[in-house]
Design a protein around this motif. Sequence first.
Motif, PDB file in Angstrom:
ATOM      1  N   ARG A  87       0.789  -1.166  -0.173  1.00 50.56           N
ATOM      2  CA  ARG A  87      -0.070  -0.039   0.047  1.00 50.56           C
ATOM      3  C   ARG A  87       0.798   1.315   0.079  1.00 50.56           C
ATOM      4  O   ARG A  87       0.463   2.180   0.349  1.00 50.56           O
ATOM      5  CB  ARG A  87      -0.868  -0.027   1.065  1.00 50.56           C
ATOM      6  CG  ARG A  87      -2.016  -1.124   0.995  1.00 50.56           C
ATOM      7  CD  ARG A  87      -3.027  -1.216   1.982  1.00 50.56           C
ATOM      8  NE  ARG A  87      -2.364  -1.110   3.475  1.00 50.56           N
ATOM      9  CZ  ARG A  87      -3.211  -0.733   4.724  1.00 50.56           C
ATOM     10  NH1 ARG A  87      -4.522  -0.377   4.645  1.00 50.56           N
ATOM     11  NH2 ARG A  87      -2.797  -1.143   5.773  1.00 50.56           N
ATOM     12  N   ALA A  90       1.208   4.413  -5.889  1.00 46.94           N
ATOM     13  CA  ALA A  90      -0.537   4.279  -6.235  1.00 46.94           C
ATOM     14  C   ALA A  90      -0.455   3.205  -7.590  1.00 46.94           C
ATOM     15  O   ALA A  90      -1.435   3.251  -8.081  1.00 46.94           O
ATOM     16  CB  ALA A  90      -0.629   5.769  -6.705  1.00 46.94           C
ATOM     17  N   TYR A 136      -6.524  10.524   5.988  1.00 46.61           N
ATOM     18  CA  TYR A 136      -7.132  11.261   4.773  1.00 46.61           C
ATOM     19  C   TYR A 136      -8.526  10.665   4.216  1.00 46.61           C
ATOM     20  O   TYR A 136      -9.151  11.573   3.826  1.00 46.61           O
ATOM     21  CB  TYR A 136      -5.880  10.727   3.922  1.00 46.61           C
ATOM     22  CG  TYR A 136      -6.467  11.361   2.373  1.00 46.61           C
ATOM     23  CD1 TYR A 136      -6.057  12.464   2.036  1.00 46.61           C
ATOM     24  CD2 TYR A 136      -7.064  10.558   1.600  1.00 46.61           C
ATOM     25  CE1 TYR A 136      -6.218  13.253   0.959  1.00 46.61           C
ATOM     26  CE2 TYR A 136      -7.420  11.111   0.203  1.00 46.61           C
ATOM     27  CZ  TYR A 136      -7.141  12.523  -0.175  1.00 46.61           C
ATOM     28  OH  TYR A 136      -7.318  12.922  -1.151  1.00 46.61           O
ATOM     29  N   GLY A 137      -8.945   9.581   4.510  1.00 49.76           N
ATOM     30  CA  GLY A 137     -10.126   9.298   4.141  1.00 49.76           C
ATOM     31  C   GLY A 137     -11.406  10.064   4.876  1.00 49.76           C
ATOM     32  O   GLY A 137     -12.520  10.231   3.995  1.00 49.76           O
ATOM     33  N   THR A 258      -3.343  14.967  -4.171  1.00 50.67           N
ATOM     34  CA  THR A 258      -4.518  14.602  -4.516  1.00 50.67           C
ATOM     35  C   THR A 258      -4.854  15.256  -5.849  1.00 50.67           C
ATOM     36  O   THR A 258      -5.291  14.394  -6.615  1.00 50.67           O
ATOM     37  CB  THR A 258      -5.771  15.228  -3.586  1.00 50.67           C
ATOM     38  OG1 THR A 258      -5.186  14.841  -1.967  1.00 50.67           O
ATOM     39  CG2 THR A 258      -6.932  15.076  -3.998  1.00 50.67           C
ATOM     40  N   THR A 261      -2.594  12.768  -8.363  1.00 53.04           N
ATOM     41  CA  THR A 261      -3.338  11.461  -8.287  1.00 53.04           C
ATOM     42  C   THR A 261      -4.565  11.320  -9.209  1.00 53.04           C
ATOM     43  O   THR A 261      -4.677  10.641 -10.104  1.00 53.04           O
ATOM     44  CB  THR A 261      -3.706  10.783  -6.804  1.00 53.04           C
ATOM     45  OG1 THR A 261      -2.307  10.764  -6.163  1.00 53.04           O
ATOM     46  CG2 THR A 261      -4.206   9.354  -7.267  1.00 53.04           C
ATOM     47  N   SER A 265      -4.722   9.660 -12.810  1.00 53.84           N
ATOM     48  CA  SER A 265      -5.745   8.412 -13.128  1.00 53.84           C
ATOM     49  C   SER A 265      -6.546   8.907 -14.062  1.00 53.84           C
ATOM     50  O   SER A 265      -6.870   7.921 -14.866  1.00 53.84           O
ATOM     51  CB  SER A 265      -6.592   8.248 -11.750  1.00 53.84           C
ATOM     52  OG  SER A 265      -5.767   8.123 -10.559  1.00 53.84           O
ATOM     53  N   ASP A 273      -9.851   7.418  -7.586  1.00 57.43           N
ATOM     54  CA  ASP A 273     -10.377   6.843  -6.361  1.00 57.43           C
ATOM     55  C   ASP A 273      -9.302   7.298  -5.280  1.00 57.43           C
ATOM     56  O   ASP A 273      -8.447   6.820  -4.542  1.00 57.43           O
ATOM     57  CB  ASP A 273     -10.320   5.131  -6.025  1.00 57.43           C
ATOM     58  CG  ASP A 273     -10.712   4.613  -4.845  1.00 57.43           C
ATOM     59  OD1 ASP A 273     -11.142   5.643  -3.876  1.00 57.43           O
ATOM     60  OD2 ASP A 273     -11.133   3.310  -4.895  1.00 57.43           O
ATOM     61  N   ALA A 275      -9.725   8.270  -1.990  1.00 59.90           N
ATOM     62  CA  ALA A 275      -9.317   7.555  -0.712  1.00 59.90           C
ATOM     63  C   ALA A 275      -8.523   6.449  -0.686  1.00 59.90           C
ATOM     64  O   ALA A 275      -7.924   6.147   0.260  1.00 59.90           O
ATOM     65  CB  ALA A 275     -10.620   7.162  -0.267  1.00 59.90           C
ATOM     66  N   ARG A 276      -8.520   5.851  -1.906  1.00 60.13           N
ATOM     67  CA  ARG A 276      -7.739   4.543  -1.898  1.00 60.13           C
ATOM     68  C   ARG A 276      -6.015   4.791  -2.304  1.00 60.13           C
ATOM     69  O   ARG A 276      -5.170   4.458  -1.904  1.00 60.13           O
ATOM     70  CB  ARG A 276      -8.323   3.354  -2.639  1.00 60.13           C
ATOM     71  CG  ARG A 276      -7.278   2.399  -3.002  1.00 60.13           C
ATOM     72  CD  ARG A 276      -7.813   1.508  -4.197  1.00 60.13           C
ATOM     73  NE  ARG A 276      -7.470   2.243  -5.527  1.00 60.13           N
ATOM     74  CZ  ARG A 276      -7.884   2.021  -6.623  1.00 60.13           C
ATOM     75  NH1 ARG A 276      -9.015   0.984  -6.570  1.00 60.13           N
ATOM     76  NH2 ARG A 276      -7.846   2.930  -7.572  1.00 60.13           N
ATOM     77  N   ASP A 277      -6.064   5.751  -3.368  1.00 56.19           N
ATOM     78  CA  ASP A 277      -4.970   6.044  -4.050  1.00 56.19           C
ATOM     79  C   ASP A 277      -3.887   7.232  -3.444  1.00 56.19           C
ATOM     80  O   ASP A 277      -2.670   6.893  -3.549  1.00 56.19           O
ATOM     81  CB  ASP A 277      -5.050   6.202  -5.504  1.00 56.19           C
ATOM     82  CG  ASP A 277      -5.743   5.024  -6.204  1.00 56.19           C
ATOM     83  OD1 ASP A 277      -5.573   4.073  -5.778  1.00 56.19           O
ATOM     84  OD2 ASP A 277      -6.337   5.290  -7.246  1.00 56.19           O
ATOM     85  N   ARG A 280      -1.599   6.140  -0.786  1.00 48.74           N
ATOM     86  CA  ARG A 280      -0.473   5.445  -1.165  1.00 48.74           C
ATOM     87  C   ARG A 280       0.458   6.255  -1.978  1.00 48.74           C
ATOM     88  O   ARG A 280       1.569   6.084  -1.887  1.00 48.74           O
ATOM     89  CB  ARG A 280      -1.025   4.433  -2.524  1.00 48.74           C
ATOM     90  CG  ARG A 280      -2.014   3.300  -1.657  1.00 48.74           C
ATOM     91  CD  ARG A 280      -2.423   2.419  -2.731  1.00 48.74           C
ATOM     92  NE  ARG A 280      -3.340   1.141  -1.942  1.00 48.74           N
ATOM     93  CZ  ARG A 280      -4.048   0.386  -2.655  1.00 48.74           C
ATOM     94  NH1 ARG A 280      -3.753   0.105  -3.870  1.00 48.74           N
ATOM     95  NH2 ARG A 280      -4.723  -0.496  -1.819  1.00 48.74           N
TER      96      ARG A 280
END
Length: 440
Positions: A87, A90, A136-137, A258, A261, A265, A273, A275-277, A280
Amino acid sequence: MTPPPRPAAPAAPTTPGPPAVDERLPVLRLLPLAAQHVLAMIASPLSSVFLIAAGLHLSPGGTASLLSATLVLCGAGALLQSFGVLRTGARLPFMMLPGGAAVALFLETARAHGAATASGSVLLAAALLLAVLPLYGRLVRFFPPLVMGTTVLVIGINMVHVAAPAALAGRGPALVTIAAAALCFLLLRGVWRQLSVLIGMAAGTVTVALTGGAAFHGVPGDAVLALPRPFPYGVPHLDLLAALPLMVFALASLAEATGQTVLTSEAVGRSPDPARDVPRTARADAVASLAAGLLGGTMMVTSAENIGIVQLTGVRSRFVTAGAGLLLIVGGLLAPVTRLLAALPAPVVGGAALVLYAVIAATGIEMLRRTAPADRATTTVIALTLLAGLLPVLAPQLYAPLPGWARTLFGSGVPAAALTAVALSALLGLRSGTRPRRPA
């Protein structure tokens, strides 16, 4: 009597190919594409090393060691972001380099408290970044597409400003580089079009060689290997107060991470995504920054340089940036390669950077066009965010009377713009996944 027609045989099932971001390219095609990524971002680590070396009055040997460490860290960071381990990273086509504002903050800390304290500040800032990532989420709803588009636009504009002085150092070669890259992109197709920036840099370098309009600068020395040296300033000294500017930079870099990423993406066709990436992405930045603090460097951040190449070439594979990471590691360990990279004329690198940064700014405009409704609330957020992001470029003296912490927060365009966009979006209710309130 005509026999009934036979039913058609069922079509053979087709196996979908891997996503573009996971495409594995032949080595002979991957290498020039990876080299193009390296050449597009090499100016930043080189200039960062030379700035730190000049500010700390390092010897040629110390400069070579720091250059080796920085290139190896950039390469390891690209590998970590491209492949992702535990994790961390990304799994996107990212490059990594020393943060521009972080270099200035590192030198200011070293001037006031010593180089060992500056290295300790990098370690503390990286540790803080790791510590806040689990939260962060809960914060991701404050980063709607409007924030991302405006932040990406400011990133592009700020980077154009950063690259412009290098281009102005030799206007002829810089203009040749820009024109050649643009013509190749417009007129060529296939692999040759994908190499347009590399071809532009080659044309600019030939122009320098023929006209003598700019000097080739190399790193002095004749050694074959240039190995990083740990603790070059002594054992790092941990001082929370002295580390405050870099710690604020680390927190502000989350907003920039943010934007990077989400932008990448979208560029590779993967559904964003955050919250996920983003954790990472930022976790890889923090790990690389911890290593940088031990090797005498400053904070490492995910780079926007290569996003323009992804957009221009259409090659979205993370294996290309992984290949670029390997080239950087080799270049960092082999002194002749390091000297060759350092010899690239500044106007050529600056001209290529201007092309890529302009593409990034245009991408931000496109994101805003697709996502931002035309109402007073969004117009206000965009206008004030651009103001916060451009004032440090257009009128940096405006922040001189402010205390040091405020200059750290607002005196750098990208963090200031990102934080302004987040705060205003939260204030006006422009949350992710919700429509903004319309004024009465």
